[in-house]
Motif scaffolding. Structure first.
Motif, mmCIF file in Angstrom:
data_model
loop_
_atom_site.group_PDB
_atom_site.id
_atom_site.type_symbol
_atom_site.label_atom_id
_atom_site.label_comp_id
_atom_site.label_asym_id
_atom_site.label_seq_id
_atom_site.Cartn_x
_atom_site.Cartn_y
_atom_site.Cartn_z
ATOM 1 N N PRO A 226 -13.825 1.045 -0.325
ATOM 2 C CA PRO A 226 -15.112 2.048 -0.680
ATOM 3 C C PRO A 226 -16.095 1.637 -1.815
ATOM 4 O O PRO A 226 -16.033 1.206 -2.959
ATOM 5 N N VAL A 227 -16.800 2.184 -1.159
ATOM 6 C CA VAL A 227 -18.255 2.631 -2.239
ATOM 7 C C VAL A 227 -17.972 3.555 -3.535
ATOM 8 O O VAL A 227 -17.849 4.790 -3.093
ATOM 9 N N PRO A 228 -18.478 3.009 -4.639
ATOM 10 C CA PRO A 228 -18.148 3.739 -5.664
ATOM 11 C C PRO A 228 -18.928 5.138 -5.265
ATOM 12 O O PRO A 228 -20.321 5.727 -4.650
ATOM 13 N N LYS A 229 -18.244 6.302 -5.634
ATOM 14 C CA LYS A 229 -18.894 7.424 -5.621
ATOM 15 C C LYS A 229 -20.234 8.080 -5.879
ATOM 16 O O LYS A 229 -20.982 8.045 -6.156
ATOM 17 N N LYS A 230 -20.211 7.286 -7.595
ATOM 18 C CA LYS A 230 -22.223 7.390 -7.545
ATOM 19 C C LYS A 230 -23.076 6.805 -7.576
ATOM 20 O O LYS A 230 -24.380 7.031 -7.329
ATOM 21 N N TYR A 231 -22.780 5.754 -6.932
ATOM 22 C CA TYR A 231 -23.385 5.116 -5.964
ATOM 23 C C TYR A 231 -23.721 5.872 -4.962
ATOM 24 O O TYR A 231 -25.258 5.489 -4.202
ATOM 25 N N LEU A 232 -22.484 6.598 -3.712
ATOM 26 C CA LEU A 232 -22.651 7.161 -3.067
ATOM 27 C C LEU A 232 -24.076 8.377 -3.118
ATOM 28 O O LEU A 232 -24.798 9.226 -2.129
ATOM 29 N N GLU A 233 -23.664 9.095 -4.278
ATOM 30 C CA GLU A 233 -24.468 10.703 -4.440
ATOM 31 C C GLU A 233 -25.503 9.407 -4.945
ATOM 32 O O GLU A 233 -26.578 10.237 -4.320
ATOM 33 N N GLY A 234 -26.447 8.307 -5.610
ATOM 34 C CA GLY A 234 -27.423 8.201 -5.779
ATOM 35 C C GLY A 234 -28.099 7.443 -4.309
ATOM 36 O O GLY A 234 -29.804 7.980 -4.251
ATOM 37 N N LEU A 235 -27.183 6.941 -3.406
ATOM 38 C CA LEU A 235 -27.929 6.794 -2.496
ATOM 39 C C LEU A 235 -28.337 8.324 -2.282
ATOM 40 O O LEU A 235 -29.428 8.537 -0.933
ATOM 41 N N ARG A 236 -27.122 9.371 -1.815
ATOM 42 C CA ARG A 236 -28.017 10.529 -1.217
ATOM 43 C C ARG A 236 -29.334 11.105 -1.773
ATOM 44 O O ARG A 236 -30.445 11.976 -0.772
ATOM 45 N N GLU A 237 -29.467 10.929 -3.124
ATOM 46 C CA GLU A 237 -30.529 11.227 -4.048
ATOM 47 C C GLU A 237 -32.048 10.535 -3.576
ATOM 48 O O GLU A 237 -32.737 10.953 -3.266
ATOM 49 N N PHE A 238 -31.782 8.637 -3.265
ATOM 50 C CA PHE A 238 -32.810 8.230 -2.810
ATOM 51 C C PHE A 238 -33.167 8.429 -1.575
ATOM 52 O O PHE A 238 -34.214 8.936 -0.775
ATOM 53 N N CYS A 239 -32.392 8.263 -0.270
ATOM 54 C CA CYS A 239 -32.780 9.202 1.047
ATOM 55 C C CYS A 239 -33.451 10.652 0.741
ATOM 56 O O CYS A 239 -34.610 10.708 1.577
ATOM 57 N N THR A 240 -33.109 11.952 -0.069
ATOM 58 C CA THR A 240 -33.592 12.482 -0.108
ATOM 59 C C THR A 240 -35.049 12.883 -0.573
ATOM 60 O O THR A 240 -36.191 13.079 0.620
ATOM 61 N N GLU A 241 -34.869 11.588 -1.313
ATOM 62 C CA GLU A 241 -36.958 11.963 -2.248
ATOM 63 C C GLU A 241 -37.447 10.968 -0.835
ATOM 64 O O GLU A 241 -38.670 11.375 -1.228
ATOM 65 N N HIS A 242 -37.276 9.864 -0.360
ATOM 66 C CA HIS A 242 -37.551 8.943 0.452
ATOM 67 C C HIS A 242 -38.040 10.324 1.894
ATOM 68 O O HIS A 242 -38.578 8.896 2.640
ATOM 69 N N GLY A 243 -37.234 10.692 2.303
ATOM 70 C CA GLY A 243 -37.764 11.364 3.869
ATOM 71 C C GLY A 243 -36.238 10.889 4.530
ATOM 72 O O GLY A 243 -36.813 10.453 5.922
ATOM 73 N N ILE A 244 -35.522 9.806 4.258
ATOM 74 C CA ILE A 244 -34.447 8.562 5.091
ATOM 75 C C ILE A 244 -33.618 10.010 5.674
ATOM 76 O O ILE A 244 -32.895 10.409 4.331
ATOM 77 N N LEU A 245 -32.944 9.296 6.548
ATOM 78 C CA LEU A 245 -31.684 10.084 6.848
ATOM 79 C C LEU A 245 -30.443 9.287 6.602
ATOM 80 O O LEU A 245 -30.536 7.920 6.230
ATOM 81 N N LEU A 246 -29.517 9.554 5.874
ATOM 82 C CA LEU A 246 -28.165 9.270 5.710
ATOM 83 C C LEU A 246 -27.595 9.261 7.052
ATOM 84 O O LEU A 246 -26.994 10.505 7.585
ATOM 85 N N ILE A 247 -26.986 8.383 7.239
ATOM 86 C CA ILE A 247 -25.542 8.089 8.585
ATOM 87 C C ILE A 247 -24.321 7.126 7.690
ATOM 88 O O ILE A 247 -25.152 6.139 7.337
#
Length: 437
Positions: A226-247
């Motif tokens: 399982p991906v750590p919850k805080k990592y996934l939250e940080g990944l979501r923020e990173f994608c939003t910041e850079h206009g990247i889609l999260l799949i």
């Protein structure tokens, strides 16, 4: 006296004669019929199923409402191709998917046949939506065996001599807390991994050329990580910041396995696109890409899909499966099954030093075997003995992980408590024999 060959062995011998060797044999069990969580082999022996067709039969083998729906649809029409002649089961299934898997205010879906095909189409949609070429994926990932999906898949064993692979794919280490955290606590480990993610924009790929980041919130073949919850939250923020889609690839973790329709619902984050297959159709080949409507509509007409984009028979099976899952509250049952498994495995771990980790969400649970309590020293030999020993004693299960040192538990969620405890007892006995405790 020469031992008489069994019907199961005869079937396996016939397989060896005519089936290409490249088709894997994960377990030597055979099947003549299956119901619920029980598989009956060619010799009439019953086996408890802890593999679930690699996570395909969460609702059990041959659930009656699904079988009836298949029969009814098969009598009407089998195929027209949705590209050529529109049919209602496809539309109704998409309507159902966007209800249980909403991606923001407006969601759309498309149907295909397999998980790999869903991933391929998700990548095409992401590239068209962003007008960018690059994709970031993770170590330990499994996304399928077609060309783009195989490129995204991490394990080399799935792609020997299959190159050249698809270009513009970049890989980051998956934040595997058990294997790589060392002496760091989860908070520090996640902080370091998010720093690595941000630095990828400086030393791996021009972040302005990245269309999407794809990951399994809970890795399947990679070892039920399982991906750590805080990592996934940080990944979501990173994608939003850079206009990247999260799949989010939910092919193995979707449809009640984790106690949710998708594991991203457990984490409380919203992907832009997600992919599904396996238990969605109770064994019939059906898969889906679901996403934000504006993203999904970025694909130009004719660039996604195929001849078998949502077989009407498979759509009927999926609709009946989803309704059956709702009727029996299979998400809640997954939590109950997971609690029983986790309790028994944690008790075993306490007395068995060869078990390095027991982890998972809901009923998606993995058990990792290591040497000397060291996460970096996988023990695949013990794992293999356990799988073979269970097969000889009426329990079907399969391993996972880069080193095949992880046992993954994927029993049908409709399994009875009696069957579940019996299967767990067989597993425990084989672990004790293999580890000599």
């Amino acid at each position: 006296m020469i031992d008489e060959i069994t019907k199961s062995q005869e079937l396996l011998n016939r397989r060896k004669e005519v089936v290409a060797n490249g088709v894997g044999v994960f377990n030597t069990a055979t099947v003549m019929k299956a119901k619920g969580a029980i598989i009956t082999d060619a010799d009439g022996n019953e086996h408890i199923d802890f593999a679930g067709g690699i996570g395909v039969v969460n609702a059990g083998h041959c659930p009656e409402p699904v079988v009836e729906a298949i029969k009814e649809q098969a009598e009407l029409y089998l195929h027209t191709s949705f590209n050529v002649v529109t049919y209602e089961p496809y539309i109704r299934l998409c309507e159902e998917l966007i209800k249980i898997l909403p991606h923001g205010n407006n969601t759309k879906a498309m149907l295909v046949s397999t998980g790999a095909e869903a991933v391929e189409n998700a990548i095409k949609i992401a590239r068209q939506a962003t007008k960018r070429p690059a994709i970031i994926c993770y170590s330990g990932a499994y996304h399928g065996r077609t060309m783009m999906a195989m490129t995204l898949t991490s394990k080399v064993g799935y792609k020997y001599n299959c190159g050249p692979f698809a270009p513009e794919v970049y890989r980051l280490p998956f934040p595997n807390l058990y294997r790589y955290s060392g002496s760091r606590d989860e908070k520090t480990f996640v902080k370091d991994e998010l720093k690595r993610l941000r630095e990828s924009a400086l030393n791996i790929v021009d972040i302005k050329s990245v269309a999407a980041i794809i990951l399994e919130p809970i890795q399947g073949e990679g070892g039920f990580n399982p991906v750590p919850k805080k990592y996934l939250e940080g990944l979501r923020e990173f994608c939003t910041e850079h206009g990247i889609l999260l799949i989010a690839d939910e092919v193995q973790s979707g449809f009640c396995r984790t106690g949710h329709w998708a594991s991203w619902q457990h984490y409380g984050i919203q992907p832009d696109i997600s992919t599904y297959a396996k238990s969605m159709g109770s064994g019939l080949p059906i898969a889906a890409v679901v996403g934000r409507a504006d993203v999904m509509d970025s694909a130009v007409s004719g660039t996604i899909g195929g001849t078998y984009i949502g077989s009407p028979v498979c759509c009927a099976a999926a609709l009946a499966t989803i309704q059956y899952m709702k009727d029996i509250d299979l998400n809640q049952r997954a939590k109950e099954v997971g609690e029983i498994i986790m309790t028994r495995l944690m008790q075993l771990k306490a007395i068995c030093p060869d078990i390095g980790d027991v982890r998972g969400i809901g009923a998606m649970i993995g058990m990792e075997f290591v040497k000397h309590g060291d996460p970096t020293q996988p023990n695949s030999e013990i794992c293999d003995r356990i799988v073979r020993g269970c097969a000889e004693n009426g329990l079907i299960l399969i391993s996972a992980g880069t080193h095949k040192n992880i046992i993954r538990l994927l029993s049908p969620l409709v399994i009875t408590n009696e069957q579940l405890h019996k299967g767990m007892s067989i597993l425990e006995n084989e672990i004790k024999k293999a580890t000599k405790i």
